[in-house]
Motif scaffolding. Structure first.
Motif, PDB file in Angstrom:
ATOM      1  N   GLY A 105       1.144   5.783  -0.586  1.00 56.74           N
ATOM      2  CA  GLY A 105       0.340   6.834  -0.630  1.00 56.74           C
ATOM      3  C   GLY A 105       0.734   7.649  -2.012  1.00 56.74           C
ATOM      4  O   GLY A 105       2.146   7.785  -1.989  1.00 56.74           O
ATOM      5  N   GLU A 106      -0.158   8.348  -2.663  1.00 58.61           N
ATOM      6  CA  GLU A 106       0.348   9.248  -3.812  1.00 58.61           C
ATOM      7  C   GLU A 106       1.088  10.232  -3.351  1.00 58.61           C
ATOM      8  O   GLU A 106       1.771  10.805  -4.205  1.00 58.61           O
ATOM      9  CB  GLU A 106      -0.973   9.419  -4.446  1.00 58.61           C
TER      10      GLU A 106
ATOM     11  N   LEU B 204       0.813  -0.988  -0.088  1.00 54.23           N
ATOM     12  CA  LEU B 204       0.055   0.058  -0.058  1.00 54.23           C
ATOM     13  C   LEU B 204       0.860   1.256  -0.115  1.00 54.23           C
ATOM     14  O   LEU B 204       1.849   1.355   0.639  1.00 54.23           O
ATOM     15  CB  LEU B 204      -0.928   0.017   1.232  1.00 54.23           C
TER      16      LEU B 204
ATOM     17  N   LEU C 260      -8.139  -2.410   4.124  1.00 62.63           N
ATOM     18  CA  LEU C 260      -7.462  -3.125   3.053  1.00 62.63           C
ATOM     19  C   LEU C 260      -6.460  -4.214   3.540  1.00 62.63           C
ATOM     20  O   LEU C 260      -6.433  -5.462   3.119  1.00 62.63           O
ATOM     21  CB  LEU C 260      -6.697  -2.087   2.037  1.00 62.63           C
TER      22      LEU C 260
ATOM     23  N   ALA D 249      -3.199   9.579  -0.148  1.00 62.43           N
ATOM     24  CA  ALA D 249      -2.651   9.895   1.220  1.00 62.43           C
ATOM     25  C   ALA D 249      -1.240  10.085   1.168  1.00 62.43           C
ATOM     26  O   ALA D 249      -0.624   9.924   0.060  1.00 62.43           O
ATOM     27  CB  ALA D 249      -2.910   8.520   1.981  1.00 62.43           C
TER      28      ALA D 249
ATOM     29  N   THR E 248      -8.152   3.417   5.453  1.00 65.01           N
ATOM     30  CA  THR E 248      -8.298   2.756   4.301  1.00 65.01           C
ATOM     31  C   THR E 248      -7.096   1.804   4.395  1.00 65.01           C
ATOM     32  O   THR E 248      -7.368   0.602   4.058  1.00 65.01           O
ATOM     33  CB  THR E 248      -8.264   3.422   3.057  1.00 65.01           C
ATOM     34  N   ASP E 249      -5.899   1.980   4.828  1.00 65.48           N
ATOM     35  CA  ASP E 249      -4.948   1.074   5.020  1.00 65.48           C
ATOM     36  C   ASP E 249      -5.314   0.001   5.966  1.00 65.48           C
ATOM     37  O   ASP E 249      -4.916  -1.304   5.408  1.00 65.48           O
ATOM     38  CB  ASP E 249      -3.609   1.721   5.697  1.00 65.48           C
TER      39      ASP E 249
ATOM     40  N   THR F 211      -3.662   5.280   7.349  1.00 67.44           N
ATOM     41  CA  THR F 211      -5.067   5.758   7.420  1.00 67.44           C
ATOM     42  C   THR F 211      -6.027   4.687   7.412  1.00 67.44           C
ATOM     43  O   THR F 211      -5.481   3.274   7.539  1.00 67.44           O
ATOM     44  CB  THR F 211      -5.551   6.416   5.951  1.00 67.44           C
TER      45      THR F 211
ATOM     46  N   THR G 116      -1.750  -1.424  -4.061  1.00 62.56           N
ATOM     47  CA  THR G 116      -2.709  -0.312  -4.201  1.00 62.56           C
ATOM     48  C   THR G 116      -2.135   1.141  -3.660  1.00 62.56           C
ATOM     49  O   THR G 116      -1.312   1.130  -2.924  1.00 62.56           O
ATOM     50  CB  THR G 116      -3.620  -0.686  -3.155  1.00 62.56           C
ATOM     51  N   ARG G 117      -2.298   2.116  -4.696  1.00 58.50           N
ATOM     52  CA  ARG G 117      -1.973   3.467  -4.371  1.00 58.50           C
ATOM     53  C   ARG G 117      -3.240   4.255  -3.811  1.00 58.50           C
ATOM     54  O   ARG G 117      -4.275   4.066  -4.431  1.00 58.50           O
ATOM     55  CB  ARG G 117      -1.533   4.175  -5.576  1.00 58.50           C
ATOM     56  N   LEU G 118      -2.998   5.082  -2.537  1.00 51.41           N
ATOM     57  CA  LEU G 118      -4.002   5.330  -1.988  1.00 51.41           C
ATOM     58  C   LEU G 118      -3.951   7.145  -2.002  1.00 51.41           C
ATOM     59  O   LEU G 118      -2.718   7.652  -2.068  1.00 51.41           O
ATOM     60  CB  LEU G 118      -4.159   5.055  -0.366  1.00 51.41           C
TER      61      LEU G 118
END
Length: 54
Positions: A6-7, A4, A47, A36, A43-44, A41, A32-34
């Protein structure tokens, strides 16, 4: 493996080559790129929980 990222993570450029390297080593990688930064987060967490139950 779960990756994971973060963008907006300022450290992101340092890890860009890890997924292709793992894939060349026959690792099953879910990436996955989030939207963040470097922070963790919810979401992390979500996921990761989903990935662990697969």
């Amino acid at each position: 493996m779960l990756v994971l990222s973060g963008e907006r993570d300022p450290y992101g450029p340092y890890g860009q080559g890890i997924v292709p390297l793992l894939q060349r080593s026959s690792a099953a990688v879910s990436e996955t790129r989030l939207p963040a930064g470097h922070e963790l987060t919810q979401t992390d967490v979500n996921l990761t929980r989903e990935w662990l139950t697969e």
